[in-house]
Design an enzyme around this catalytic site. Structure first.
Site, PDB file in Angstrom:
ATOM      1  CB  CYS A 273      51.368  13.741  65.051  1.00 39.59           C
ATOM      2  SG  CYS A 273      52.195  14.666  63.269  1.00 39.59           S
TER       3      CYS A 273
ATOM      4  CB  CYS B 156      56.648   8.122  62.535  1.00 42.79           C
ATOM      5  SG  CYS B 156      55.023   8.506  61.379  1.00 42.79           S
TER       6      CYS B 156
HETATM    7  N1  DGL Z   1      52.209  10.126  62.599  1.00 43.80           N
HETATM    8  C1  DGL Z   1      53.005  11.301  62.046  1.00 43.80           C
HETATM    9  C2  DGL Z   1      54.858  11.150  63.045  1.00 43.80           C
HETATM   10  O1  DGL Z   1      54.213  10.654  64.020  1.00 43.80           O
HETATM   11  C3  DGL Z   1      53.612  11.585  60.805  1.00 43.80           C
HETATM   12  C4  DGL Z   1      53.323  11.044  59.369  1.00 43.80           C
HETATM   13  C5  DGL Z   1      53.308  12.595  58.944  1.00 43.80           C
HETATM   14  O2  DGL Z   1      52.368  12.137  57.856  1.00 43.80           O
HETATM   15  O3  DGL Z   1      54.396  12.445  57.869  1.00 43.80           O
HETATM   16  O4  DGL Z   1      55.351  11.806  62.482  1.00 43.80           O
END
Ligand code: DGL
Length: 228
Positions: free
Chosen positions: A69, A182
Site C-alpha cells: 500500500c 496506489c
Molecule cells: N492501495 C492503497 C495504496 O496503495 C490505498 C488505497 C486506499 O485505501 O485509499 O495507496
C-alpha cells in the site's frame, strides 16, 4: 511466513505477483477493509492503522512484511524502529523502477490523496539523476472504482471515459513514464495504458513484489491465509 497488507483489493495484486514467481511461499494477507480507504486518512491516523497492521502480522508469525500500500508506505519513516525493521515499504522500489524507465526525465504519478499530499513519490524520484520533473495527480476515485468491482476486464464505457479525463494532466505534461502509485490502480493498468499511448506504466504492486522476492525463503507449503 511473509505478511502482506493493504486497505483492501490493492494488496491482492502484489500477492499475485509474488505467488506467480514463488508459489511455495507461505503468506498471511491482511486487508484492513474496516478502515478503508487509507487514502483519505490523516498522517497520524495512518501511523496508528499501519502500526496495528504490522503488529497483527508479526503476532501471527510473519517474519517479513510487504507494505503493499503506497499510502501506508508514506508513513514508514514515522513508525517505531522495531516495526520498520520488519516491514518493506513499496515507494522506493517503485520510484527506482520509474527512474530506470524514463527517457525524457518526465515522470507522472497517480496516487491517493494522502500519498500525493505527502510528496513521498516526488521526494523518492528526486534522488535519481534521470528524473527531471514529476507530475503528481490525486486519483482517489480509482480506489472506489476498484473496490466496487471495476477492473480492466469489467469497466463500462462511461468509467473508461472518466479515467481518460482524469489522466489528461499526465497526457499534457509530456511524461513518458507513469507510476501507478496506489496498488489498487494496477487492476486498471490496461485501461490506463490505453489512455496514454507510448507511456511506460510502472506498477507499484510488481515493484514491491520483486523487492520482497529478493529476500524471501526458498521453501514453504504455499499456503495463503486471509485475515481482515
Ligand atoms: N492501495 C492503497 C495504496 O496503495 C490505498 C488505497 C486506499 O485505501 O485509499 O495507496
Amino acid at each position: 511466513m511473509i505478511g502482506i497488507f493493504d486497505s483492501g483489493e490493492g494488496g491482492i495484486n502484489a500477492l499475485r505477483e509474488i505467488k506467480k514467481r514463488a508459489p511455495w511461499i507461505d503468506v498471511c494477507f491482511l486487508a484492513d477493509r474496516k478502515n478503508a480507504p487509507y487514502g483519505t486518512k490523516s498522517e497520524s491516523e495512518l501511523v496508528e492503522l499501519v502500526s496495528r497492521d504490522i503488529e497483527r502480522l508479526l503476532l501471527i508469525g510473519a517474519n517479513k512484511i510487504l507494505m503493499a500500500c503506497c499510502t501506508a508506505s508514506t508513513v514508514y519513516p514515522l513508525l517505531d524502529s522495531r516495526l520498520r525493521s520488519a516491514a518493506l515499504p513499496i515507494i522506493s522500489p517503485t520510484a527506482e523502477a520509474a527512474a530506470a524507465a524514463t527517457v525524457n526525465g518526465k515522470v507522472g504519478v497517480i496516487a491517493t490523496e494522502a500519498t500525493v499530499s505527502s510528496g513521498a513519490f516526488s521526494t523518492a524520484l528526486s534522488r535519481y539523476g534521470s528524473v527531471k520533473q514529476t507530475f503528481e495527480v490525486p486519483a482517489q476515485i480509482l480506489v472506489q472504482m476498484v473496490e466496487s468491482g471495476i477492473s480492466d476486464g469489467r469497466a463500462p464505457d462511461v468509467t473508461r471515459a472518466k479515467i481518460r479525463r482524469l489522466l489528461s494532466p499526465i497526457r499534457e505534461s509530456g511524461a513518458d513514464t507513469l507510476v501507478l502509485g496506489c496498488t489498487h490502480f494496477c487492476r486498471l493498468k490496461q485501461i490506463i495504458a490505453g489512455s496514454l499511448p507510448g507511456v511506460r506504466i510502472i506498477s507499484s504492486s510488481l515493484s514491491g513484489a520483486l523487492e520482497m522476492l529478493k529476500d524471501t525463503p526458498h521453501h514453504g507449503r504455499g499456503e495463503t491465509v486471509y485475515i481482515d
